[in-house]
Design a protein around this motif. Structure first.
Motif, PDB file in Angstrom:
ATOM      1  N   LEU A  78      35.848  27.663  44.636  1.00 16.71           N
ATOM      2  CA  LEU A  78      35.317  27.848  43.286  1.00 16.71           C
ATOM      3  C   LEU A  78      34.428  26.661  42.950  1.00 16.71           C
ATOM      4  CD1 LEU A  78      35.288  29.582  40.707  1.00 16.71           C
ATOM      5  CD2 LEU A  78      37.255  28.265  39.896  1.00 16.71           C
ATOM      6  N   GLU A 130      38.330  32.646  36.231  1.00 15.85           N
ATOM      7  CA  GLU A 130      38.435  32.864  37.676  1.00 15.85           C
ATOM      8  C   GLU A 130      37.263  33.645  38.250  1.00 15.85           C
ATOM      9  OE1 GLU A 130      43.301  32.909  37.995  1.00 15.85           O
ATOM     10  OE2 GLU A 130      42.242  34.379  36.761  1.00 15.85           O
ATOM     11  N   ILE A 133      35.505  33.143  42.076  1.00 13.36           N
ATOM     12  CA  ILE A 133      36.422  32.728  43.141  1.00 13.36           C
ATOM     13  C   ILE A 133      36.123  33.480  44.441  1.00 13.36           C
ATOM     14  CG2 ILE A 133      38.810  33.029  43.938  1.00 13.36           C
ATOM     15  CD1 ILE A 133      39.794  31.960  41.342  1.00 13.36           C
TER      16      ILE A 133
END
Length: 271
Positions: A78, A130, A133
């Protein structure tokens, strides 16, 4: 003949031993993994779409031979940073987790073949943080290919004219309920939809918007303008008719007067 027979037997035995050695020990050169990482759901345009609060599920099949392929470690990338987040060890049938990540789950099930297991990695309760990712798996030998990046999205209810839309939450994430009903003068059935894990709604409304729009495409102002225009036209027609009638009446009156005057003149002349 005995020599050749013995020679061929040695070759056959060597082939069996070589095949067994490749299967058992050649896992190190074949990366222990059988294929790449599989993703649950569909992947569109090299992006792994998931809805807010849903689960992203990754699976990979691995050999489980002790000492050669003892474990599978899951890592995420990430913003250019790689982090190991969970490791599944085959000998203990258990996973250990990076304490900084509390929404993960790792498990393994038999692949249906000896010394092979399907290892599952899940990221639960996804949030917009997120998005982006990328996931990859690592073993004692090498790492798998990278997955497409996650993209966390909300479902977008349809809000076309003629629809009455109601969502159970805003923004509308995983399993959000959307109720559609048709506005007055619109035809169609009321429908219910649910936000799926891939950030799409399970169904779309079926109100007949095209026919409804045709029936109601004129606004109240436009209708009033048409009525006023019609009244003006009628008034003009009435005025014209009156003018024509008055002309005829005047002409008739004039003729009567002329005839009457002529008669008097004639009568007076005779007398």
């Amino acid at each position: 003949m005995g020599f050749y027979k013995h020679r061929y037997s040695c070759i056959g035995l060597f082939a069996v031993l070589f095949t067994h050695a490749y299967t058992t020990f050649g896992q190190t050169t074949s990366t222990c993994f059988l294929g790449g990482i599989g993703l649950s759901g569909s992947v569109a345009a090299d992006v792994y779409n998931r809805s807010t609060s849903a689960t992203a599920t990754y699976t990979i099949t691995s050999y489980t031979t002790a000492g050669t392929c003892p474990a599978v470690t899951w890592s995420i990338r990430l913003n250019g940073l790689d982090t190991e987040v969970a490791t599944y060890t085959f000998a203990t049938s258990a996973a250990t987790y990076n304490p900084s990540y509390t929404n993960l789950n790792v498990s393994a099930t038999s692949a249906g073949v000896a010394d092979q297991s399907v290892v599952t990695f899940q990221i639960n309760q996804l949030s917009s943080n997120e998005s982006g990712i990328i996931v990859f798996a690592v073993n004692a030998v090498t790492s798998s290919a990278l997955t497409p990046p996650l993209e966390i999205l909300d479902c977008n209810p349809v809000n076309d004219p003629g629809l009455i839309t109601s969502a159970s939450s805003s923004p509308c994430g995983y399993q959000c309920q959307v109720e559609y009903s048709c506005a007055p003068s619109y035809s169609g059935k009321n429908v219910s939809a649910v936000c799926l894990a891939n950030a799409t709604l399970s169904t779309t409304p079926n109100c007949d918007l095209s026919s409804a729009k045709t029936a109601t495409q004129l606004s109240d102002g436009a209708i009033a303008g048409i009525v006023i225009g019609c009244l003006i036209v009628v008034a003009i027609i009435i005025v014209v008719l009156i003018a024509i009638c008055c002309t005829e009446i005047c002409c008739c009156t004039f003729k009567i007067l002329c005839l009457s005057w002529g008669t008097k003149e004639y009568t007076a002349g005779r007398s």
